[in-house]
Design a protein around this motif. Sequence first.
Motif, short mmCIF file in Angstrom:
data_model
loop_
_atom_site.label_atom_id
_atom_site.label_comp_id
_atom_site.label_asym_id
_atom_site.label_seq_id
_atom_site.Cartn_x
_atom_site.Cartn_y
_atom_site.Cartn_z
N SER A 256 0.67 -1.26 -0.06
CA SER A 256 0.04 0.11 -0.10
C SER A 256 0.92 1.24 -0.23
O SER A 256 0.44 2.25 -0.66
CB SER A 256 -0.97 0.11 1.10
N GLU A 257 1.86 1.21 0.69
CA GLU A 257 2.73 2.37 0.57
C GLU A 257 3.48 2.74 -0.60
O GLU A 257 3.61 3.60 -0.98
CB GLU A 257 3.76 2.30 1.99
N GLN A 258 3.94 1.84 -1.23
CA GLN A 258 4.88 1.79 -2.55
C GLN A 258 3.67 2.29 -3.65
O GLN A 258 3.96 3.24 -4.39
CB GLN A 258 5.08 0.28 -2.78
N ALA B 93 2.55 6.04 -3.04
CA ALA B 93 3.50 6.96 -3.56
C ALA B 93 3.23 7.60 -4.85
O ALA B 93 3.87 8.66 -5.14
CB ALA B 93 5.08 6.29 -3.15
#
Length: 204
Positions: A75-77, A80
């Motif tokens: 989810s973070e990737q 971004a």
Amino acid sequence: NPLAALRLELDLAGQDTNAAERALHLQRSHEALDRMQRLVTQLLMLARVENLTELDDAGPLHLGAIAEQALREASEQAGARSIALSLDREGDDRVRGSHGLLAILVQNLLDNALRHAPAQGRVNVRVAGHADGVSLEVNDDGAGFAATGTARPGERFHRPAGSLGEGSGLGLSIAHAIAALHRGELEFGRSALGGARVSLILPR
């Protein structure tokens, strides 16, 4: 390659008398070192998987649950670059296999899709149970596989033209090897989202 980039940036950092420029070269050196670490990790993983002849830790598991975990970790990737992630599950997705290795496989497929999806794009994972097996599809809305290169995904160090971001081309090779250990296979094609589709097909 990461080693050549690291050497170049360190040489430039040693020669540059401007503090800001020197700091920039050192930052790029760290980035090259990170890429080299990822490459070495993937090479070791590929060697480990290719040397396995059987799965000592195989057990019953839900492929959809592995996909859910992979999406949470990605989810973070995805955030971004404002890429929307989604998961569809239908039918009985129970299989027998190595939880750790299948998690690596799904993570590699998802990472590959995120690298090829455009900013503000979409990546969808679909897990479906069938009478004779379970399938997991990873779809993106990127450029897709070139018509002349559809036989090459999974070949070591192969990166299709137009690939985004940094990558070694080893992720799909690892996925291939893990699928083979589970008596499964990978298929490549055009996604309903307009980009690439990579499908993992496992027997019951």
